[in-house]
Design a protein around this motif. Structure first.
Motif, PDB file in Angstrom:
ATOM      1  N   LEU A 105      15.645  11.225 -40.586  1.00  0.00           N
ATOM      2  CA  LEU A 105      14.337  10.834 -41.107  1.00  0.00           C
ATOM      3  C   LEU A 105      14.109   9.335 -40.976  1.00  0.00           C
ATOM      4  CD1 LEU A 105      13.873  12.977 -44.347  1.00  0.00           C
ATOM      5  CD2 LEU A 105      13.087  13.447 -42.021  1.00  0.00           C
ATOM      6  N   ALA A 106      15.173   8.543 -41.117  1.00  0.00           N
ATOM      7  CA  ALA A 106      15.037   7.084 -41.014  1.00  0.00           C
ATOM      8  C   ALA A 106      14.539   6.686 -39.628  1.00  0.00           C
ATOM      9  CB  ALA A 106      16.371   6.410 -41.320  1.00  0.00           C
ATOM     10  N   GLY A 107      15.023   7.366 -38.600  1.00  0.00           N
ATOM     11  CA  GLY A 107      14.576   7.071 -37.250  1.00  0.00           C
ATOM     12  C   GLY A 107      13.123   7.418 -37.040  1.00  0.00           C
ATOM     13  N   TYR A 108      12.686   8.553 -37.594  1.00  0.00           N
ATOM     14  CA  TYR A 108      11.282   8.933 -37.475  1.00  0.00           C
ATOM     15  C   TYR A 108      10.388   7.977 -38.255  1.00  0.00           C
ATOM     16  CZ  TYR A 108      12.622  13.220 -35.109  1.00  0.00           C
ATOM     17  OH  TYR A 108      13.117  14.118 -34.192  1.00  0.00           O
ATOM     18  N   ALA A 109      10.882   7.470 -39.374  1.00  0.00           N
ATOM     19  CA  ALA A 109      10.126   6.469 -40.128  1.00  0.00           C
ATOM     20  C   ALA A 109       9.992   5.189 -39.317  1.00  0.00           C
ATOM     21  CB  ALA A 109      10.814   6.188 -41.463  1.00  0.00           C
TER      22      ALA A 109
END
Length: 211
Positions: A105-109
């Motif tokens: 999720l951090a990468g998509y954020a």
């Protein structure tokens, strides 16, 4: 093939152990699973004149475009009666720790921050039990993001009772309301208030400019 082309087998670069390894690798099974997921949408579009799969990017193409931040298993756009839903796909094969899946999720954020585009993330899991566990972890990780609304997501699990399971069916669980939705309906979902309840994720569709 060697006989047909009049060359030695070794000149073809063929190795039995390598071919056997590819044929029985989890990577191949995962790729086949993603392809079947998208071909289910293609099949639905063939039987529904109002539905179209307007984009399907492979993992390799996604890596070329987004690899510095995220490496989704695929990117797609699904259109029903002119309503278009774009999405990234994480196809969970049940072989990696759920903490690793949630950590993506951090990468998509970061991608949303860099592009200014909010794109729904669809997470397809092999069982409803694994889906429930994944949702709990995703909820915790999402609340730690600087701007959780930039990473809308929805989850679904394979239905062993369905004769022809399709991601176009009402199998997707948004956070609110707690009811399954069809893929095209996810584009109409409103952003939930923060903090999110521990079920699934999904607000309105962002534009696909630049893709």
């Amino acid at each position: 093939m060697a006989a047909e082309y009049g060359v030695d087998v070794k000149d073809l670069g063929y190795r039995h152990d390598r071919a056997f390894g590819i044929a029985h690798s989890l990577r191949l099974a995962h790729t086949v699973g993603v392809n079947e997921w998208f071909t289910a949408l293609v099949d639905r579009a063939r039987h529904d004149p109002q539905a179209r799969l307007t984009a399907w990017w492979s993992e390799a193409r996604c890596a070329r475009h987004f690899g510095d931040l995220v490496k989704p298993d695929a990117y797609g756009r699904w259109s029903v009666e002119g309503r278009e839903t774009e999405f990234f796909l994480e196809f969970d094969f049940g072989t990696e720790p759920l903490a690793k899946l949630a950590g993506k999720l951090a990468g998509y954020a970061a991608l949303a921050d860099a592009t200014g585009i909010t794109t729904p993330l669809l997470i397809w899991l092999p069982t409803t039990r694994r889906e429930a566990n994944a949702r709990r972890l995703l909820h915790r990780v999402r609340l730690d993001l600087a701007n959780p609304r930039t990473v809308p997501a929805a989850t679904a699990a394979t239905d062993p009772q369905a004769a022809h399971p399709s991601p176009a069916d009402a199998v997707w669980l948004p956070w609110t309301p707690p009811a399954t939705k069809q893929l095209d309906a996810l584009a109409q979902a409103a952003p939930p208030p923060d903090p999110m309840p521990p079920r699934a994720v999904l607000p309105a569709r962002g534009t696909a400019t630049g893709r």
